[in-house]
Design a protein around this motif. Structure first.
Motif, PDB file in Angstrom:
ATOM      1  N   ILE A   1       0.613  11.467  -1.638  1.00 30.97           N
ATOM      2  CA  ILE A   1       0.235  10.064  -1.448  1.00 30.97           C
ATOM      3  C   ILE A   1       0.887   9.585  -0.152  1.00 30.97           C
ATOM      4  O   ILE A   1       2.072   9.815   0.087  1.00 30.97           O
ATOM      5  N   GLN A   2       0.096   8.944   0.692  1.00 30.59           N
ATOM      6  CA  GLN A   2       0.600   8.480   1.990  1.00 30.59           C
ATOM      7  C   GLN A   2       1.128   7.052   1.919  1.00 30.59           C
ATOM      8  O   GLN A   2       2.049   6.696   2.637  1.00 30.59           O
ATOM      9  N   ALA A   3       0.496   6.227   1.088  1.00 31.44           N
ATOM     10  CA  ALA A   3       0.874   4.812   1.067  1.00 31.44           C
ATOM     11  C   ALA A   3       0.541   4.210  -0.285  1.00 31.44           C
ATOM     12  O   ALA A   3      -0.337   4.709  -1.011  1.00 31.44           O
ATOM     13  N   MET A   4       1.257   3.142  -0.627  1.00 35.76           N
ATOM     14  CA  MET A   4       1.048   2.475  -1.915  1.00 35.76           C
ATOM     15  C   MET A   4       1.482   1.021  -1.756  1.00 35.76           C
ATOM     16  O   MET A   4       2.460   0.730  -1.069  1.00 35.76           O
ATOM     17  N   ALA A   5       0.748   0.107  -2.388  1.00 34.23           N
ATOM     18  CA  ALA A   5       1.127  -1.310  -2.295  1.00 34.23           C
ATOM     19  C   ALA A   5       0.700  -2.043  -3.566  1.00 34.23           C
ATOM     20  O   ALA A   5      -0.434  -1.904  -4.029  1.00 34.23           O
ATOM     21  N   TRP A   6       1.632  -2.825  -4.139  1.00 34.63           N
ATOM     22  CA  TRP A   6       1.324  -3.670  -5.287  1.00 34.63           C
ATOM     23  C   TRP A   6       0.659  -4.944  -4.813  1.00 34.63           C
ATOM     24  O   TRP A   6       1.042  -5.511  -3.785  1.00 34.63           O
ATOM     25  N   HIS A   7      -0.263  -5.418  -5.594  1.00 32.85           N
ATOM     26  CA  HIS A   7      -0.784  -6.767  -5.417  1.00 32.85           C
ATOM     27  C   HIS A   7       0.405  -7.723  -5.544  1.00 32.85           C
ATOM     28  O   HIS A   7       1.262  -7.528  -6.411  1.00 32.85           O
ATOM     29  N   PRO A   8       0.501  -8.750  -4.694  1.00 32.48           N
ATOM     30  CA  PRO A   8       1.690  -9.608  -4.746  1.00 32.48           C
ATOM     31  C   PRO A   8       1.813 -10.430  -6.029  1.00 32.48           C
ATOM     32  O   PRO A   8       2.900 -10.936  -6.327  1.00 32.48           O
TER      33      PRO A   8
END
Lengths: 328, 344
Positions: free
Chosen positions: B64-71
């Motif tokens: 996995i290169q990147a990951m982001a939670w919804h704020p």
């Protein structure tokens, strides 16, 4: 007291170049197939026929960046900085990286990338540049494509390939022509990339002296280096000095030389004897960049410094005088 | 939220080991779950209360290169070397496929401040999504993008790469601003007030622009690549990695040019990771030798707290807020430290 962390061995990188049709993909597939137990990553710029499933194949677009660092300016491959960096950010370590360039690529930026980026330098080492030459078309291509000349000049190993498709008596003149450009590369002959892989891999440690000894002509001081008919004729100049160098002076001189003549000097390699050190100093230059490291001890062998320059408009006597001024 | 004093603390530290090299770290909006993405293609969801792995999401074929939670919501975007980008919504059973697998890696993922939009970069392009629908795709850059971030008002998407920063209209993908610089940016960060943008550079420097004027500042002298840069919550300071000391540059009206940064001394190795806590003058950092440090700049230039991991710190992250503020750090061996941060 400084605590020195044990360094992980660096991952060898083999760069495979050659024009389209010279047999790059076949050779790369052979290397991968012959090492089923190894984790190999192939970074390719052209879609190749991959018959191998245990290698990680990463496709990239060759991105050429100008990078200035200190006083040296050079061109690097931005895609490789990113991808190789990401390949270090994983637990399964690779045993080898193979970078297959596009047909017309200049190998210079690939090599410079490995030299100039500190993170990559910690993790990877250049094993060698392998250039495939299509015996059928080589003479014409050398004349028509300056890129081929650079690929030959940069090579540690030259594979004259597809010899089954040409008259047997063409091979020797072609090899002589290649040797005029690059006198220190190991030259192998093949038909379908069927060369001994041991001759293609793990060549970083190969003996510069032996390579030079095999080419006495490149060393003959009496052999007149005819004034190049054109400014862009690439030749090899080998120099040998018997007395040891002053380490600081010779490194500073080489650095200055490459900074001023980095355009003309494609590659520089040398093994130097140092005053007050039992170990060899290995120097490696690519255009304006210089890499130096202390290598194995001389042991019983006679201390003998050897430096080879591959490039255009090289002045043998000037280079010799410059080096001689750095003797201890 | 009270401004932190010198007595902030990394409290009740928990340690979890994941079977992978951590490539991304992100807290859920409430700070209840810590997501750790790895080179094994999975996301490990760690329960912050128990400090155990609550759930493993097999997300990608390959790292996995990147990951982001919804704020604000329990949903997560992942992007992988398989070229795919996926949206996972609680309970994280099946993803919504934002982008299918492809030959190029999907490198970066981010949300706008409100979570209205998300963006994923693949090679030289950025794709903008509104929930599961792609609403815009940027024209391709000649070279791959090295970072993406929404402008703080959410109307624009900024991308970094070779040649500087470009800002696109987030709804149309049309370019609205070119901030050219003759070099290669490695990252992008907007000041929370939208008045500046900065990125670390390949040639061991940091480049910044004041907005909307576009006036530039170039900050040099780093011994390594200052890939991570972070603005403080009040947009008055820019903290930069790339050295054993963290440089915190003043970003008030005068800007950083010709001024000296506040130097945070306490790491022995090159700092590779750093991030500001949301709404606080608290900075978390990690270095190549495994030291994690908490700072309260600019007032205090020595660490408030320090912690050791065994290997190179690959990620640091803040989550939650106020009394529920949490931190996390991961090293190359998969060891993750996490806990609440007590601000006194």
């Amino acid at each position: 007291m400084e605590l020195v962390m044990p360094r992980k061995p660096r991952i060898p990188v083999t760069i495979v170049t050659g024009l389209l049709g010279a047999g790059k993909t076949t050779l790369v597939n052979r290397i991968v197939t012959a090492h089923p137990g190894q984790r190999i990553a192939v970074i390719e710029s052209e879609r190749g026929e991959r018959a191998v499933d245990h290698a990680l194949v990463v496709r990239v677009d060759e991105e050429l960046f100008e990078l200035s660092r200190g006083c040296a300016c050079c061109t690097v491959r931005g895609d490789l900085i990113r991808v190789l960096g990401d390949l270090t950010r994983r637990r399964d370590r690779f045993d080898r990286i193979i970078i297959e360039t596009t047909g017309l690529a200049d190998p210079g930026p690939v090599v410079q990338t490995l030299f100039v980026d500190d993170e990559l330098q910690d993790a990877f080492r250049l094993d060698g540049v392998v250039t495939l030459i299509d015996a059928q078309h080589a003479s014409r291509q050398l004349a028509s494509h300056p890129e081929v000349r650079d690929q030959v000049a940069f090579a540690d190993v030259l594979v004259i390939n597809k010899l089954d498709l040409v008259d047997a008596d063409l091979a020797d003149p072609l090899e002589r022509r290649l040797r005029e450009i690059n006198a220190i590369a190991r030259v192998l002959r093949g038909r379908h990339g069927d060369v001994a892989l041991a001759e293609v891999l793990e060549i970083a440690g190969f003996d510069l002296g032996r390579a030079l000894a095999a080419q006495p002509s490149s060393f003959d001081p009496d052999r007149a280096i005819a004034a190049p008919p054109h400014d862009d004729v690439v030749t090899t100049i080998g120099l040998e000095l018997a007395q040891p160098f002053d380490e600081a002076r010779v490194i500073a001189w080489l650095r200055r030389l490459l900074q001023h003549r980095g355009h003309d000097i494609l590659r520089m390699r040398g093994i130097l004897a140092l005053a007050g050190s039992a170990r060899r100093l290995v120097v490696h230059g690519v255009h304006a960049l210089l890499d130096t490291r202390l290598d194995t001890a001389w042991g019983d062998q006679p201390l003998r410094s050897q430096v080879v320059f591959i490039g255009t408009q090289l002045d043998r006597e000037g280079l010799r005088a410059g080096l001689a001024s750095c003797l201890a | 939220v009270t401004a932190p004093r010198d007595r902030a603390d990394l409290d009740r530290v928990q340690r979890v080991t994941i079977p992978a090299y951590p490539t991304a770290l992100a807290w859920s909006p409430t700070g209840a779950l810590l997501a750790v993405a790895g080179d094994h293609g999975a996301v490990e969801l760690i329960d912050a209360t128990t400090g155990t792995i609550a759930r493993r999401i097999p997300a990608h074929a390959g790292p996995i290169q990147a990951m982001a939670w919804h704020p604000r919501q329990p949903s997560l975007i992942t992007a992988g070397q398989d070229g795919a980008a996926r949206l996972w919504e609680s309970p994280f059973d099946a993803p919504i496929e934002l982008l299918g697998p492809g030959p190029r890696w999907a490198d970066h993922a981010c949300w706008s401040v409100t979570g209205e939009r998300a963006a994923v970069t693949v090679g030289g392009r950025a794709h903008v999504f509104s929930r599961a629908s792609r609403i815009a795709i940027t024209p391709p850059a000649a070279t791959a993008l090295t970072g993406a971030a929404f402008t703080p008002d959410g109307a624009g998407l900024g991308v970094a790469g070779y040649g500087g920063v470009r800002v696109f209209d987030a709804t149309t993908g049309r370019i609205t601003r070119t901030l050219a610089w003759n070099g290669s940016l490695l990252s992008i960060a907007f000041a929370p007030n939208g008045r500046a943008v900065a990125g670390g550079c390949l040639d061991h420097s940091v480049h910044c622009w004041r907005l909307p004027s576009g006036s530039e500042a170039h900050l040099g002298g780093y011994p390594a690549k200052p890939r991570r840069v972070a603005f403080s919550h009040d947009s008055r300071w820019l903290a930069t990695a790339g050295d054993t000391a963290i440089s915190v540059w003043p970003f008030d009206k005068q800007g950083p040019s010709g001024r000296r940064p506040v130097q945070l001394e306490g790491h022995q190795a090159i700092v590779t990771e750093l991030v500001y806590a949301p709404g606080l003058e608290l900075l978390l950092s990690g270095d190549r030798d495994g030291t994690v440090a908490l700072w309260a700049p600019p007032k205090r230039t020595t660490p408030v707290a320090r912690m050791r991991l065994a290997g190179k710190v690959t990620q640091v992250a803040w989550g939650g807020s106020g009394a529920g503020l949490r931190w996390a750090a991961a090293d190359e061996h998969g060891v993750v430290l996490l806990g609440p941060a007590r601000v006194v």
